[in-house]
Design a protein around this motif. Structure first.
Motif, short mmCIF file in Angstrom:
data_model
loop_
_atom_site.label_atom_id
_atom_site.label_comp_id
_atom_site.label_asym_id
_atom_site.label_seq_id
_atom_site.Cartn_x
_atom_site.Cartn_y
_atom_site.Cartn_z
N LEU A 22 38.41 34.83 48.11
CA LEU A 22 38.31 35.16 46.58
C LEU A 22 37.09 35.81 46.34
CD1 LEU A 22 39.13 31.91 44.62
CD2 LEU A 22 40.28 33.81 44.54
N TYR A 23 36.11 35.64 47.33
CA TYR A 23 34.81 36.21 47.24
C TYR A 23 34.91 37.80 47.57
CZ TYR A 23 29.92 37.79 48.40
OH TYR A 23 28.70 38.63 48.28
N ARG A 24 35.51 38.00 48.83
CA ARG A 24 35.68 39.29 49.06
C ARG A 24 36.30 40.23 48.18
NH1 ARG A 24 36.55 36.70 54.32
NH2 ARG A 24 38.92 36.40 53.93
N SER A 25 37.55 39.51 47.35
CA SER A 25 38.06 40.37 46.41
C SER A 25 37.08 40.62 45.33
CB SER A 25 39.23 39.42 45.83
OG SER A 25 40.41 39.60 46.82
N ALA A 26 36.46 39.71 44.92
CA ALA A 26 35.45 39.86 43.87
C ALA A 26 34.30 40.77 44.07
CB ALA A 26 34.88 38.47 43.55
N TYR A 27 34.12 40.92 45.37
CA TYR A 27 32.94 41.80 46.00
C TYR A 27 33.62 43.32 45.82
CZ TYR A 27 29.22 44.01 48.94
OH TYR A 27 28.17 44.86 48.95
N LEU A 28 34.71 43.34 46.16
CA LEU A 28 35.33 44.76 46.22
C LEU A 28 35.49 45.35 44.57
CD1 LEU A 28 38.20 44.25 48.76
CD2 LEU A 28 36.09 45.72 49.03
N LEU A 29 35.43 44.44 43.74
CA LEU A 29 35.87 44.79 42.33
C LEU A 29 34.39 45.05 41.78
CD1 LEU A 29 38.47 42.09 41.10
CD2 LEU A 29 38.77 44.56 41.34
N THR A 30 33.48 44.20 42.04
CA THR A 30 31.94 44.26 41.33
C THR A 30 30.94 45.14 41.99
OG1 THR A 30 31.38 41.98 42.21
CG2 THR A 30 32.62 42.42 40.08
N THR A 31 31.13 44.85 43.55
CA THR A 31 30.09 45.28 44.49
C THR A 31 28.73 44.32 44.76
OG1 THR A 31 30.89 47.77 44.26
CG2 THR A 31 28.86 47.35 45.46
N PRO A 32 27.66 44.41 43.64
CA PRO A 32 26.60 43.47 43.96
C PRO A 32 27.34 42.13 44.19
CG PRO A 32 26.50 44.76 41.75
CD PRO A 32 27.79 44.87 42.35
N SER A 33 26.56 41.31 44.94
CA SER A 33 26.83 40.20 45.64
C SER A 33 26.80 38.96 44.35
CB SER A 33 26.18 39.83 46.84
OG SER A 33 24.88 39.77 46.70
N HIS A 34 25.80 39.38 43.68
CA HIS A 34 25.38 38.19 42.59
C HIS A 34 26.69 38.22 41.72
CE1 HIS A 34 23.58 41.67 40.72
NE2 HIS A 34 23.74 41.15 39.71
N ALA A 35 27.02 39.31 41.44
CA ALA A 35 28.18 39.62 40.42
C ALA A 35 29.34 38.95 41.10
CB ALA A 35 28.45 40.93 40.09
N ALA A 36 29.79 39.09 42.30
CA ALA A 36 30.74 38.63 42.71
C ALA A 36 30.90 37.12 42.86
CB ALA A 36 31.01 39.27 44.35
N GLU A 37 29.77 36.74 43.10
CA GLU A 37 29.59 35.25 43.33
C GLU A 37 29.91 34.47 41.75
OE1 GLU A 37 25.62 34.54 44.62
OE2 GLU A 37 26.37 35.23 46.81
#
Length: 51
Positions: A22-37
């Motif tokens: 889920l984190y990897r997918s979110a990171y690809l969508l948002t790029t900044p790590s805090h936004a992905a988290e």
């Protein structure tokens, strides 16, 4: 309404198993790590409510 301990345990297992993906997918969508988290946390909170 109180959830059973087994339901909480099942959800905890789901989170442990799926969080990295889920984190990897979110990171690809948002790029900044805090936004992905934040995105993963929001998604898991909504999932828990429906669990």
């Amino acid at each position: 309404m109180r959830r059973s301990d087994s339901t909480d345990d099942e959800f905890a297992e789901f989170v442990a198993a799926r969080s990295p993906q889920l984190y990897r997918s979110a990171y690809l969508l948002t790029t900044p790590s805090h936004a992905a988290e934040d995105l993963v946390q929001t998604a898991l909170a909504k999932t828990y409510a429906a669990w």
